[in-house]
Design an enzyme around this catalytic site. Sequence first.
Site, PDB file in Angstrom:
ATOM      1  N   ARG A  18       0.814  -1.219   0.000  1.00 25.53           N
ATOM      2  CA  ARG A  18       0.000   0.000   0.000  1.00 25.53           C
ATOM      3  C   ARG A  18       0.851   1.274   0.000  1.00 25.53           C
ATOM      4  O   ARG A  18       0.412   2.314  -0.497  1.00 25.53           O
ATOM      5  CB  ARG A  18      -0.940  -0.028   1.215  1.00 25.53           C
ATOM      6  CG  ARG A  18      -2.031   1.051   1.208  1.00 25.53           C
ATOM      7  CD  ARG A  18      -3.037   0.786   2.304  1.00 25.53           C
ATOM      8  NE  ARG A  18      -4.145   1.727   2.280  1.00 25.53           N
ATOM      9  CZ  ARG A  18      -4.372   2.642   3.227  1.00 25.53           C
ATOM     10  NH1 ARG A  18      -3.555   2.726   4.273  1.00 25.53           N
ATOM     11  NH2 ARG A  18      -5.408   3.460   3.144  1.00 25.53           N
ATOM     12  N   ILE A  44      -7.332   7.762  -0.792  1.00 27.75           N
ATOM     13  CA  ILE A  44      -7.173   6.315  -0.864  1.00 27.75           C
ATOM     14  C   ILE A  44      -7.968   5.752   0.299  1.00 27.75           C
ATOM     15  O   ILE A  44      -7.815   6.179   1.447  1.00 27.75           O
ATOM     16  CB  ILE A  44      -5.687   5.889  -0.804  1.00 27.75           C
ATOM     17  CG1 ILE A  44      -5.556   4.358  -0.917  1.00 27.75           C
ATOM     18  CG2 ILE A  44      -4.982   6.424   0.429  1.00 27.75           C
ATOM     19  CD1 ILE A  44      -4.104   3.888  -1.071  1.00 27.75           C
ATOM     20  N   SER A  45      -8.879   4.845   0.022  1.00 31.74           N
ATOM     21  CA  SER A  45      -9.764   4.302   1.055  1.00 31.74           C
ATOM     22  C   SER A  45      -8.973   3.492   2.076  1.00 31.74           C
ATOM     23  O   SER A  45      -7.901   2.956   1.779  1.00 31.74           O
ATOM     24  CB  SER A  45     -10.840   3.407   0.434  1.00 31.74           C
ATOM     25  OG  SER A  45     -11.710   4.157  -0.377  1.00 31.74           O
ATOM     26  N   GLN A  46      -9.534   3.394   3.286  1.00 28.28           N
ATOM     27  CA  GLN A  46      -8.894   2.568   4.294  1.00 28.28           C
ATOM     28  C   GLN A  46      -8.947   1.104   3.856  1.00 28.28           C
ATOM     29  O   GLN A  46      -9.886   0.682   3.166  1.00 28.28           O
ATOM     30  CB  GLN A  46      -9.570   2.753   5.646  1.00 28.28           C
ATOM     31  CG  GLN A  46     -10.974   2.186   5.743  1.00 28.28           C
ATOM     32  CD  GLN A  46     -11.619   2.459   7.084  1.00 28.28           C
ATOM     33  OE1 GLN A  46     -12.482   3.310   7.200  1.00 28.28           O
ATOM     34  NE2 GLN A  46     -11.208   1.717   8.099  1.00 28.28           N
TER      35      GLN A  46
END
Length: 198
Positions: A18, A44-46
Amino acid sequence: SKGIYDLAVLKAIRTIPRHVFFDEALLKYAYQDNAFPIGEGQTISQPYTVALQTQLLEILPGDKVLEIGSGSGYQSSVLLELDATLYTIERQYKLYQKAKQFLTSFGYKNFNCFYDDGSKGLEKHSPYDKIIVTAGAPTIPNILIHQLKIGGKLVIPVGNKENQIMIRITRIDEKNIIQDSFGTCSFVPLIGENGWNE
């Protein structure tokens, strides 16, 4: 521990680095379970949210998937790790370019990137087995339901610009759907013809 039980999804999350999607100033936060800015007013999503949406889609190898909102390319990578054939669309040109570059550099083959208004879907390549929307919509766009195959699934956050409910639509036949809800969430707004205005 948060309810992600799909082993293939968990493996994909573990596999993808990530941190490569982060600017240098935010690198130390890359493996926190939080969303972070990626520029152009997007995030950016969790990891949990990425895993939840992916799990709800019930991806099978070879599934033809439409992703609305390429963003950083992180969610796209998870879908490709599950052997989906991906069509991903992004309305921010800089993010479209970055996502395409990331996915290519990772060696993925089964994807096509598009720069356009994702709220309209991508009729040209429909129908899709699965559709995932990574931005909050005011309503469920009917145009997306019509781009699903019979038996296909659409996962989309629906609500206001700050808070939404995660919804899964399963298309039963030409006229009928099943709608399920999976708790609250918070996404950036879906901008476009079938989303929010600029």
